[in-house]
Design a protein around this motif. Structure first.
Motif, mmCIF file in Angstrom:
data_model
loop_
_atom_site.group_PDB
_atom_site.id
_atom_site.type_symbol
_atom_site.label_atom_id
_atom_site.label_comp_id
_atom_site.label_asym_id
_atom_site.label_seq_id
_atom_site.Cartn_x
_atom_site.Cartn_y
_atom_site.Cartn_z
ATOM 1 N N SER A 32 1.210 -1.221 -0.053
ATOM 2 C CA SER A 32 0.121 -0.111 0.068
ATOM 3 C C SER A 32 1.156 1.484 -0.125
ATOM 4 C CB SER A 32 -0.723 -0.092 1.403
ATOM 5 O OG SER A 32 -1.646 1.446 0.983
ATOM 6 N N ALA A 33 0.758 2.111 -1.493
ATOM 7 C CA ALA A 33 1.799 3.181 -1.074
ATOM 8 C C ALA A 33 0.484 4.297 -0.893
ATOM 9 C CB ALA A 33 2.330 3.272 -2.637
ATOM 10 N N LYS A 34 1.236 5.329 -0.233
ATOM 11 C CA LYS A 34 0.366 6.671 0.099
ATOM 12 C C LYS A 34 1.617 7.875 0.097
ATOM 13 C CE LYS A 34 -2.556 8.909 3.225
ATOM 14 N NZ LYS A 34 -2.883 8.657 4.242
ATOM 15 N N GLU A 35 1.218 9.627 -0.701
ATOM 16 C CA GLU A 35 1.846 10.136 -0.445
ATOM 17 C C GLU A 35 1.533 10.811 0.734
ATOM 18 O OE1 GLU A 35 3.000 14.694 -2.100
ATOM 19 O OE2 GLU A 35 1.612 13.372 -3.169
ATOM 20 N N ILE A 36 2.640 10.965 2.063
ATOM 21 C CA ILE A 36 2.889 11.796 3.088
ATOM 22 C C ILE A 36 3.528 13.068 3.849
ATOM 23 C CG2 ILE A 36 1.670 9.216 3.876
ATOM 24 C CD1 ILE A 36 4.583 9.172 5.460
ATOM 25 N N ARG A 37 3.187 13.486 4.620
ATOM 26 C CA ARG A 37 4.040 14.531 4.654
ATOM 27 C C ARG A 37 5.006 13.956 6.234
ATOM 28 N NH1 ARG A 37 2.688 15.705 0.562
ATOM 29 N NH2 ARG A 37 1.392 18.086 0.011
ATOM 30 N N MET A 38 6.438 14.224 6.111
ATOM 31 C CA MET A 38 7.090 14.025 7.085
ATOM 32 C C MET A 38 8.356 15.081 7.754
ATOM 33 S SD MET A 38 10.324 11.157 6.960
ATOM 34 C CE MET A 38 9.602 9.357 6.916
ATOM 35 N N LEU A 39 8.178 15.269 8.725
ATOM 36 C CA LEU A 39 8.947 16.084 9.578
ATOM 37 C C LEU A 39 10.100 15.721 10.331
ATOM 38 C CD1 LEU A 39 9.742 19.103 10.548
ATOM 39 C CD2 LEU A 39 8.147 18.374 13.088
ATOM 40 N N VAL A 40 11.779 16.127 9.810
ATOM 41 C CA VAL A 40 13.409 15.507 10.019
ATOM 42 C C VAL A 40 13.355 16.547 11.142
ATOM 43 C CG1 VAL A 40 15.083 14.831 9.585
ATOM 44 C CG2 VAL A 40 12.829 15.217 7.892
#
Length: 276
Positions: A32-40
């Motif tokens: 299952s693939a999805k575009e998400i946001r990530m904070l580094v």
């Protein structure tokens, strides 16, 4: 004729088996693939390889928060975001492709990440934070509500050698001076009548007031979710003094007054640094 009928039936049976197999594959679990946001985070953490149950070989890693996951910072390997290059001191906001694997390897994560684009790249300022001019001594630090209380604990002793290697009192090693962290461990008993209240934001240790044996000045540093960086608590000039000027067996004592988001004290914790 009988032979022809036999081979025709054999061929039909073979095609039916192939068709069933194809249907079975189509009906099976899929990635299952999805575009998400990530904070580094601009700071880094420490993780351990699968199978390192004794935690003898700490590995520096990213600290990330991902959309749809826990609000706590999570460890992630430097190479686990395909196409992304991390630069120390920078905080990133990313758009990434997250794939949750239907059949992940037994000794690996069930998800992979691939960079789509960098939405924001921000150079973080010096981690030492300005404090009120009125705070000149420990007595000037105001405590919050029911505090101080015993919610956090840290290792009581650190050992350093002349080459700057840092160890815990039990002999286990930390990462290098640049990457070591003073971990805050939550030790509050869940049976405490205020346990639920103490999990709310005003009782979380966002900052540390640093009381140094080498200076009368009080500094304020950020803890993030797991504790302050060692180099922020013990600046380079003090660390050099410990490693180069102190004799074997000598020790110095530091204190941290943990503080909440309002910069009000929560609890005082202390530790020593001994010259090996």
């Amino acid at each position: 004729m009988k032979n022809k009928n036999f081979f025709r039936m054999l061929l039909m049976a073979f095609l039916a088996v192939v068709g069933l197999t194809a249907c079975s594959d189509d009906d099976g679990p899929k990635d299952s693939a999805k575009e998400i946001r990530m904070l580094v985070s601009a700071e880094t953490g420490v993780m351990y390889a699968w199978g390192d149950d004794m935690k003898e070989n700490p590995i520096e890693c990213l600290l990330v928060k991902t959309e749809g996951d826990s609000e706590e910072w999570q460890n992630l390997g430097f190479e686990q975001i395909k196409g992304f290059t991390y630069e120390r001191g920078h905080e990133y906001y990313l758009s990434v492709k997250r794939t949750i694997l239907a059949n992940p390897p037994a000794d690996a994560s069930d998800r992979t990440y691939e960079l789509i684009r960098v939405l924001e790249d921000r150079l973080v300022a010096d981690p030492e934070i300005p404090i009120d001019k009125e705070i000149k001594t420990e007595a000037d630090i105001e405590y919050y509500d029911l505090c101080p209380f015993e919610k956090y604990a840290i290792s009581k002793e650190f050992i350093v050698d002349k080459d700057g290697k840092i160890l815990y009192g039990d002999g286990s090693s930390l990462p290098s001076y640049e990457h070591a962290r003073i971990w805050l461990e939550k030790v509050l008993d869940m049976e405490d009548p205020n346990w639920v209240k103490f999990q709310t934001a005003p009782y979380q240790a966002y900052y540390s007031f640093v009381l140094s044996p080498f200076s009368d000045n009080i500094r304020l540093v950020r803890n993030e979710s797991s504790g302050p960086m060692f180099k922020n608590v013990v600046p380079e000039d003090e660390f050099t003094r410990i490693t180069q000027s102190m004799n074997s067996g000598e020790e110095v004592r530091y204190a941290l007054i943990l503080a909440n988001v309002y910069k009000k004290g929560l609890q005082k914790v202390e530790f020593t640094i001994k010259k090996q």
